[in-house]
Design an enzyme around this catalytic site. Structure first.
Site, PDB file in Angstrom:
ATOM      1  N   ASP A   1     -41.303-100.164 -90.385  1.00  0.00           N
ATOM      2  CA  ASP A   1     -41.048-100.102 -91.830  1.00  0.00           C
ATOM      3  C   ASP A   1     -42.034-101.014 -92.546  1.00  0.00           C
ATOM      4  O   ASP A   1     -41.682-102.082 -93.050  1.00  0.00           O
ATOM      5  CB  ASP A   1     -39.599-100.511 -92.118  1.00  0.00           C
ATOM      6  CG  ASP A   1     -39.281-100.535 -93.609  1.00  0.00           C
ATOM      7  OD1 ASP A   1     -40.018 -99.895 -94.391  1.00  0.00           O
ATOM      8  OD2 ASP A   1     -38.298-101.207 -93.995  1.00  0.00           O
TER       9      ASP A   1
ATOM     10  N   ASP B   1     -43.654-100.555 -95.357  1.00  0.00           N
ATOM     11  CA  ASP B   1     -43.558-100.641 -96.819  1.00  0.00           C
ATOM     12  C   ASP B   1     -42.240-101.258 -97.281  1.00  0.00           C
ATOM     13  O   ASP B   1     -41.946-101.311 -98.463  1.00  0.00           O
ATOM     14  CB  ASP B   1     -43.775 -99.276 -97.477  1.00  0.00           C
ATOM     15  CG  ASP B   1     -42.741 -98.244 -97.040  1.00  0.00           C
ATOM     16  OD1 ASP B   1     -41.818 -98.600 -96.276  1.00  0.00           O
ATOM     17  OD2 ASP B   1     -42.863 -97.071 -97.456  1.00  0.00           O
TER      18      ASP B   1
ATOM     19  N   GLU C   1     -41.647 -95.304 -91.729  1.00  0.00           N
ATOM     20  CA  GLU C   1     -42.535 -94.214 -92.123  1.00  0.00           C
ATOM     21  C   GLU C   1     -43.550 -93.914 -91.022  1.00  0.00           C
ATOM     22  O   GLU C   1     -43.719 -94.699 -90.085  1.00  0.00           O
ATOM     23  CB  GLU C   1     -43.252 -94.543 -93.435  1.00  0.00           C
ATOM     24  CG  GLU C   1     -44.189 -95.732 -93.381  1.00  0.00           C
ATOM     25  CD  GLU C   1     -43.509 -97.057 -93.652  1.00  0.00           C
ATOM     26  OE1 GLU C   1     -44.242 -98.056 -93.810  1.00  0.00           O
ATOM     27  OE2 GLU C   1     -42.252 -97.102 -93.685  1.00  0.00           O
TER      28      GLU C   1
ATOM     29  N   ASP D   1     -26.477-114.090 -84.897  1.00  0.00           N
ATOM     30  CA  ASP D   1     -25.024-114.031 -85.019  1.00  0.00           C
ATOM     31  C   ASP D   1     -24.433-113.751 -83.643  1.00  0.00           C
ATOM     32  O   ASP D   1     -25.121-113.828 -82.621  1.00  0.00           O
ATOM     33  CB  ASP D   1     -24.593-112.992 -86.058  1.00  0.00           C
ATOM     34  CG  ASP D   1     -24.948-111.566 -85.654  1.00  0.00           C
ATOM     35  OD1 ASP D   1     -25.813-111.384 -84.759  1.00  0.00           O
ATOM     36  OD2 ASP D   1     -24.377-110.619 -86.229  1.00  0.00           O
TER      37      ASP D   1
ATOM     38  N   GLU E   1     -21.842-110.925 -81.867  1.00  0.00           N
ATOM     39  CA  GLU E   1     -20.977-109.745 -81.992  1.00  0.00           C
ATOM     40  C   GLU E   1     -19.674-109.920 -81.240  1.00  0.00           C
ATOM     41  O   GLU E   1     -18.661-109.321 -81.588  1.00  0.00           O
ATOM     42  CB  GLU E   1     -21.706-108.496 -81.481  1.00  0.00           C
ATOM     43  CG  GLU E   1     -22.968-108.148 -82.250  1.00  0.00           C
ATOM     44  CD  GLU E   1     -22.722-107.876 -83.723  1.00  0.00           C
ATOM     45  OE1 GLU E   1     -21.710-107.251 -84.066  1.00  0.00           O
ATOM     46  OE2 GLU E   1     -23.554-108.317 -84.536  1.00  0.00           O
TER      47      GLU E   1
ATOM     48  N   ASP F   1     -28.751-113.158 -75.416  1.00  0.00           N
ATOM     49  CA  ASP F   1     -28.301-112.124 -74.487  1.00  0.00           C
ATOM     50  C   ASP F   1     -29.437-111.124 -74.281  1.00  0.00           C
ATOM     51  O   ASP F   1     -29.935-110.534 -75.238  1.00  0.00           O
ATOM     52  CB  ASP F   1     -27.058-111.417 -75.049  1.00  0.00           C
ATOM     53  CG  ASP F   1     -26.340-110.592 -73.987  1.00  0.00           C
ATOM     54  OD1 ASP F   1     -26.976-110.253 -72.965  1.00  0.00           O
ATOM     55  OD2 ASP F   1     -25.160-110.269 -74.192  1.00  0.00           O
TER      56      ASP F   1
ATOM     57  N   ASP G   1     -21.959-133.032 -94.715  1.00  0.00           N
ATOM     58  CA  ASP G   1     -22.954-133.653 -93.860  1.00  0.00           C
ATOM     59  C   ASP G   1     -23.219-132.877 -92.578  1.00  0.00           C
ATOM     60  O   ASP G   1     -24.296-132.982 -91.991  1.00  0.00           O
ATOM     61  CB  ASP G   1     -22.533-135.083 -93.510  1.00  0.00           C
ATOM     62  CG  ASP G   1     -22.639-136.021 -94.711  1.00  0.00           C
ATOM     63  OD1 ASP G   1     -23.380-135.681 -95.645  1.00  0.00           O
ATOM     64  OD2 ASP G   1     -21.981-137.076 -94.699  1.00  0.00           O
TER      65      ASP G   1
ATOM     66  N   GLU H   1     -25.254-126.845 -93.521  1.00  0.00           N
ATOM     67  CA  GLU H   1     -25.826-126.324 -94.765  1.00  0.00           C
ATOM     68  C   GLU H   1     -25.799-124.806 -94.674  1.00  0.00           C
ATOM     69  O   GLU H   1     -26.217-124.228 -93.664  1.00  0.00           O
ATOM     70  CB  GLU H   1     -27.253-126.820 -94.961  1.00  0.00           C
ATOM     71  CG  GLU H   1     -27.788-126.580 -96.354  1.00  0.00           C
ATOM     72  CD  GLU H   1     -27.059-127.383 -97.420  1.00  0.00           C
ATOM     73  OE1 GLU H   1     -26.411-126.748 -98.289  1.00  0.00           O
ATOM     74  OE2 GLU H   1     -27.110-128.625 -97.387  1.00  0.00           O
TER      75      GLU H   1
ATOM     76  N   ASP I   1     -21.945-110.907 -87.849  1.00  0.00           N
ATOM     77  CA  ASP I   1     -22.578-110.972 -89.170  1.00  0.00           C
ATOM     78  C   ASP I   1     -22.467-112.353 -89.818  1.00  0.00           C
ATOM     79  O   ASP I   1     -22.432-112.472 -91.044  1.00  0.00           O
ATOM     80  CB  ASP I   1     -22.013-109.891 -90.112  1.00  0.00           C
ATOM     81  CG  ASP I   1     -22.342-108.495 -89.618  1.00  0.00           C
ATOM     82  OD1 ASP I   1     -23.366-108.334 -88.934  1.00  0.00           O
ATOM     83  OD2 ASP I   1     -21.562-107.555 -89.899  1.00  0.00           O
TER      84      ASP I   1
ATOM     85  N   HIS J   1     -28.387-140.520 -98.964  1.00  0.00           N
ATOM     86  CA  HIS J   1     -28.406-139.087 -99.234  1.00  0.00           C
ATOM     87  C   HIS J   1     -28.794-138.798-100.685  1.00  0.00           C
ATOM     88  O   HIS J   1     -28.341-139.486-101.598  1.00  0.00           O
ATOM     89  CB  HIS J   1     -27.030-138.473 -98.961  1.00  0.00           C
ATOM     90  CG  HIS J   1     -26.609-138.551 -97.530  1.00  0.00           C
ATOM     91  ND1 HIS J   1     -25.362-138.162 -97.104  1.00  0.00           N
ATOM     92  CD2 HIS J   1     -27.286-138.963 -96.421  1.00  0.00           C
ATOM     93  CE1 HIS J   1     -25.277-138.341 -95.791  1.00  0.00           C
ATOM     94  NE2 HIS J   1     -26.438-138.825 -95.356  1.00  0.00           N
TER      95      HIS J   1
ATOM     96  N   CYS K   1     -19.557-134.814-100.770  1.00  0.00           N
ATOM     97  CA  CYS K   1     -19.689-135.161 -99.348  1.00  0.00           C
ATOM     98  C   CYS K   1     -18.584-134.523 -98.512  1.00  0.00           C
ATOM     99  O   CYS K   1     -18.793-134.190 -97.345  1.00  0.00           O
ATOM    100  CB  CYS K   1     -19.628-136.671 -99.152  1.00  0.00           C
ATOM    101  SG  CYS K   1     -20.833-137.606-100.118  1.00  0.00           S
TER     102      CYS K   1
END
Length: 548
Positions: free
Chosen positions: A20, A22, A28, A53, A55, A66, A240, A243, A278, A361, A530
């Site tokens: 892919d 584009d 394509e 992730d 499954e 895996d 802490d 993120e 996901d 921080h 925090c």
């Protein structure tokens, strides 16, 4: 498509490896730009996700670890690559199609062939079946690692038609084709994006704090996830440990949590609770570096989108705190984390000076709110407010009523040592203010100074911490702000610090809710931000459209 040297293959009119290129989600046929990468809305080049992730819901392991596909659902995290052939029913004896990935790239990517049930081959070089006169074989490609210091994210996959040389000589290619992918970067989400879910810890002493957070989150219309003590083991500092960010491609987009190397009692939470179908996971472990407080992710923030001297940053810029450049023995965020953040490219980081703080921080002196204002802690604003109280005859009003040993405004203002400490702190913040103005393209009207005073601790290398609850360390939920309750001096039953915050923020359409975190967070050198974290929706802007 190509010409072939062997007359035996004169009827072989097409061999192509397609992607892919584009970036519209569809593979394509033989795109002329498939072997290169170009940034921007008129750019080209295929995109690969790190398959980070899981499954499986009962045996936690990153899918990228895996070497087989065990679930059909895993294919949606991968990029399609199609081998197309048109020619004779069979290749002459000894001829073969070969897919090859260079050794330097092989550790960053894996290619799966599927036939019937989902299982794959993952060799860096393997033979492809030439099926029939007109055919195509769908291959699936997954990223194994993110861009980093030693990996620019670009991966080339080569296709060759090999001709036997005979007499023990190696086969020789008579036709080659190649495609290029770029591994999608990890992208942080700023306060200005819409919340999806708020995370907070439950501990033995934070019931009232938890109740206030729950009320704010529910009234704001968002979901709350409580991490209970069996998981947090007494570690309340949700900001802490992790993120939140995401990865994005034309065919799939998933949230990905970045796990801090701080690894205290919350260390199992991101892997055991967040990682799943996901929902991805990534971390970095320093090998020869000592982890410090600056590696906690209260020291990792990101701005809203900005334009600086004509250069657009539509995904904002990452902000970290480090030691002052002239400090020989200061604390720093470990290089392995910094290298990872810089290598993502799309949110070019800014380094601020945060080592002057006990905890160290950036979220102790700055944050962003919707309407795009930078909020900065300001001892100068605090002294100005308290002086105005004295002028108006309220110097006897007391801070910390009902919380600890009370102190009057007059007592505080007459303490010359305390005043000198806050002049020093203001100088540190002003240095950061100048950096932020330059690196984010801000004017003074984009910045709001919040009245916050600090205390310097001689026994902690003369580093500082907020004197009363640090109001800049807030939880931002759309227009609703959860702000540490400051317990400032009261005039006619109203806390003047709360009133000042309202006068500064409510004209922006923001709603201020003050949350008592005094005993359960402030006394432990942390505040509302925090102790909480927010998974937010991704940007509408697609990272590959960034102009570089």
């Amino acid at each position: 498509m190509g010409m072939f040297s062997s007359t035996c293959l004169c009827s072989l009119t097409e061999i192509s490896l397609d992607i892919d290129a584009d970036r519209d989600g569809i593979v394509e046929r033989n795109n002329p730009n498939k072997a290169s990468w170009k940034w921007g809305p008129n750019g080209h080049g295929a995109i690969l996700l790190v398959n980070c992730d899981c499954e499986s819901t009962f045996r936690k392991e990153l899918d990228s670890e895996d070497e087989e596909i065990t679930r059909v659902s895993d294919l949606k995290d991968m990029s399609k690559m199609i081998l197309r052939t048109r020619g004779p029913a069979v290749l002459p004896e000894g001829y073969k199609l070969s897919l090859h990935i260079s050794r330097s790239h092989a550790e960053s990517v894996r290619v799966f062939r599927t036939s019937g049930k989902p299982q794959g081959s993952t060799l860096s070089t393997f033979k492809l079946m030439y099926l029939c006169m007109v055919s195509q074989e769908i291959l699936f490609v997954e990223g194994i690692r993110f861009p980093d210091k030693d990996f620019d994210g670009l991966i080339t996959i080569n296709l060759s038609l090999l001709e036997p040389s005979g007499q023990g000589f190696p086969e020789t290619p008579i036709y080659t084709d190649k495609v290029m992918f770029r591994v999608a970067p990890w992208i942080m989400t700023p306060n200005t994006l819409k919340p999806v879910e708020v995370f907070v810890c439950s501990t033995s002493d934070n019931y009232d704090f938890l109740k206030a957070i729950k009320s704010l989150v529910q009234s704001s219309g968002y979901k709350l996830k409580i991490c209970h003590e069996y998981m947090n083991r007494g570690d309340r500092w949700m900001q802490d440990e992790i993120e939140f960010g995401y990865i994005d491609s034309p065919h799939q987009r998933i949230p990905v949590v970045l796990d801090s190397p701080r690894d205290r009692e919350l260390e199992d939470f991101p892997y055991d609770v967040l990682l799943g179908p996901d929902f991805g996971y990534v971390t970095r472990y320093p090998v020869n570096e000592r982890v410090s407080s600056l590696d906690s992710f209260g020291n990792l923030e990101v701005s809203p989108p900005v334009t600086v001297n004509g250069k657009k940053y539509p995904l904002g810029r990452i902000i970290i705190g480090v030691a002052f450049p002239t400090t020989a023995h200061g604390r720093n965020m470990t290089k392995v984390i910094q290298d990872f953040l810089w290598a993502q490219k799309v949110q070019e980081p800014i380094a601020l000076y945060s080592d002057w703080l006990v905890v160290g921080h950036v979220d102790e002196f700055m944050t962003f709110v919707p309407g795009f204002r930078l909020l900065l802690a300001s001892p100068d604003a605090g002294y100005k407010l308290f002086r105005s109280l004295q002028v108006k005859g309220h110097g006897s009003a007391k801070l910390f009523q009902g919380k600890e040993e009370e102190i009057s405004v007059d007592e505080l203002m007459s303490n010359e040592e305390f005043r000198a400490e806050n002049i020093y702190v203001q100088n540190c913040i002003d240095w950061n203010r100048d950096v932020l103005k330059k690196e984010l393209g801000l004017d003074d009207e984009d910045i709001i100074d919040l009245p916050i005073l600090f205390k310097v601790f001689p026994k902690k290398n003369k580093r500082a911490a907020a004197y009363y609850p640090d109001m800049v360390n807030m939880l931002v939920l759309g227009k609703n702000l959860g702000i540490p309750k400051p317990f400032g001096p009261q005039v006619q039953g109203t806390c003047v610090l709360e009133a000042e915050m309202r006068s500064l923020l409510e004209p922006l359409g923001l709603n201020c809710t003050f949350i008592d975190d005094f005993a359960s967070y402030h006394k432990l050198q942390g505040e509302v931000h925090c102790g909480s974290n927010v998974h937010r929706e991704p940007f509408e802007f697609r990272w590959w459209n960034l102009e570089q």
